[in-house]
Design an enzyme around this catalytic site. Structure first.
Site, PDB file in Angstrom:
ATOM      1  CE  LYS A   1      31.123  60.566  66.569  1.00 11.35           C
ATOM      2  NZ  LYS A   1      30.885  59.141  66.288  1.00 11.35           N
TER       3      LYS A   1
ATOM      4  CG  ASP B   1      29.018  58.907  63.043  1.00 10.35           C
ATOM      5  OD1 ASP B   1      28.899  58.793  61.804  1.00 10.35           O
ATOM      6  OD2 ASP B   1      30.095  58.704  63.637  1.00 10.35           O
TER       7      ASP B   1
ATOM      8  CE  LYS C   1      31.630  56.647  60.283  1.00 10.89           C
ATOM      9  NZ  LYS C   1      31.325  56.740  61.729  1.00 10.89           N
TER      10      LYS C   1
ATOM     11  CG  ASP D   1      20.716  49.686  51.994  1.00 11.78           C
ATOM     12  OD1 ASP D   1      20.426  49.174  50.888  1.00 11.78           O
ATOM     13  OD2 ASP D   1      20.524  49.110  53.080  1.00 11.78           O
TER      14      ASP D   1
ATOM     15  CB  THR E   1      40.833  57.217  59.906  1.00 11.79           C
ATOM     16  OG1 THR E   1      39.841  57.028  60.895  1.00 11.79           O
ATOM     17  CG2 THR E   1      40.714  58.597  59.306  1.00 11.79           C
TER      18      THR E   1
ATOM     19  NE  ARG F   1      38.983  57.017  72.512  1.00  9.62           N
ATOM     20  CZ  ARG F   1      39.624  56.255  71.652  1.00  9.62           C
ATOM     21  NH1 ARG F   1      40.153  55.109  72.051  1.00  9.62           N
ATOM     22  NH2 ARG F   1      39.760  56.623  70.395  1.00  9.62           N
TER      23      ARG F   1
HETATM   24  O1  C5P Z   1      37.447  59.098  71.606  1.00  6.98           O
HETATM   25  P1  C5P Z   1      37.783  59.805  70.327  1.00  6.98           P
HETATM   26  O2  C5P Z   1      37.971  61.308  70.493  1.00  6.98           O
HETATM   27  O3  C5P Z   1      38.925  59.158  69.589  1.00  6.98           O
HETATM   28  O4  C5P Z   1      36.476  59.619  69.465  1.00  6.98           O
HETATM   29  C1  C5P Z   1      36.402  60.002  68.127  1.00  6.98           C
HETATM   30  C2  C5P Z   1      35.033  59.710  67.588  1.00  6.98           C
HETATM   31  O5  C5P Z   1      35.048  59.964  66.195  1.00  6.98           O
HETATM   32  C3  C5P Z   1      34.566  58.267  67.758  1.00  6.98           C
HETATM   33  O6  C5P Z   1      33.135  58.299  67.884  1.00  6.98           O
HETATM   34  C4  C5P Z   1      34.974  57.617  66.451  1.00  6.98           C
HETATM   35  O7  C5P Z   1      34.147  56.535  66.106  1.00  6.98           O
HETATM   36  C5  C5P Z   1      34.757  58.774  65.480  1.00  6.98           C
HETATM   37  N1  C5P Z   1      35.539  58.678  64.254  1.00  6.98           N
HETATM   38  C6  C5P Z   1      36.910  58.588  64.231  1.00  6.98           C
HETATM   39  N2  C5P Z   1      37.594  58.500  63.052  1.00  6.98           N
HETATM   40  C7  C5P Z   1      36.916  58.527  61.912  1.00  6.98           C
HETATM   41  C8  C5P Z   1      35.536  58.632  61.898  1.00  6.98           C
HETATM   42  C9  C5P Z   1      34.867  58.706  63.112  1.00  6.98           C
HETATM   43  O8  C5P Z   1      37.543  58.592  65.286  1.00  6.98           O
HETATM   44  N3  C5P Z   1      37.568  58.483  60.782  1.00  6.98           N
END
Ligand code: C5P
Length: 235
Positions: free
Chosen positions: A32, A59, A61, A64, A123, A214
């Site tokens: 992603k 991603d 998003k 527009d 979220t 992460r």
């Molecule tokens: O590091 P981590 O596993 O928390 O990363 C989750 C990924 O998913 C990040 O790129 C974050 O921006 C994305 N994301 C999220 N919650 C959402 C939408 C996207 O954590 N509701």
């Protein structure tokens, strides 16, 4: 088994992202690319990721007017990404324009249309944040409303929190692909994700794809972390 792990390359530069991608590619399903990396490195980074044979989820998003979103989606299809995101709150005309642009541009190029994924309520939003915007203040109802709007507009997938999967699965056809972040194995140090789920639980609840950032890119050994996730999935 199809590998459902999408690694979020939330990294600052192309060399770092490409190095990680090359190392973990054999153990994951896709990568992603989000706003930070895309704004820093641009479409060339996406082309270089595609050159490794990896699938790419762009991603950005989009939100527009329909004409602008359609053109952005068409440009993403020409970049040959496999998934991209749009905000459901852009409304049904915008969502339909995005899906049509994906289908038509892909057909012109003779390749499969990328999955246009609707983002419902971020979220990071809570009831108080929804209230500021006016309209529906019940988070669950607003997520369900936007999910239905996206499906009715022809979208074939949604991004949702793991805790929303069950409700969306009850409401909408099973063919809808659900992509969920917030995946944790319990082994990582705690961070800002509040509503998390284990990978096997999320798949059992009905997720199609798991976005993992992460726990993989932040691990001392990202390959071992990806393989551990796969083991938890029974692969
Ligand atoms: O590091 P981590 O596993 O928390 O990363 C989750 C990924 O998913 C990040 O790129 C974050 O921006 C994305 N994301 C999220 N919650 C959402 C939408 C996207 O954590 N509701």
């Amino acid at each position: 088994m199809r590998n459902p792990i999408i690694v979020a390359l939330d990294l600052p530069s192309a060399p770092v992202a490409l190095d990680l991608a090359r190392r973990v590619a054999p153990h994951v399903g896709a990568f992603k690319v989000g706003k930070e990396l895309f704004v820093a490195e641009g479409p060339d980074l996406v082309r270089r990721l595609r050159d490794t044979g990896a699938s790419v989820f762009l991603d950005l998003k989009f939100h527009d007017i329909p004409n602008t979103v359609a053109k952005a989606v068409a440009a993403a299809v020409r970049l040959d990404v496999q998934m991209l995101t749009v905000h459901c709150s852009g409304g049904s005309s915008m969502l339909r324009a995005a899906e049509v642009a994906a289908q038509e541009t892909a057909a012109t190029l003779g390749r499969p249309a990328p999955l246009v994924l609707g983002v419902t309520v971020l979220t990071s939003m809570d009831t108080a944040a929804l209230r500021e915007l006016g309209g529906e203040t019940n988070l669950t109802l607003q997520v369900e409303r936007l999910a239905c709007l996206a499906a009715d507009a022809g979208l074939r997938g949604l991004v949702c929190s793991p805790l929303e999967i069950e409700a969306i699965r009850k409401l909408l056809p099973h063919s809808l692909q659900l992509i969920t972040p917030g995946i944790r194995t319990g082994a990582e140090k705690s961070d800002d994700q509040k509503r998390t789920m284990g990978p096997a639980e999320a798949m059992a609840a009905g997720a199609t794809w798991l976005v993992v950032g992460r726990p993989i890119y932040g691990a001392a050994d990202p390959i071992a972390a990806a393989r551990h996730l796969l083991e938890l999935l029974g692969a």
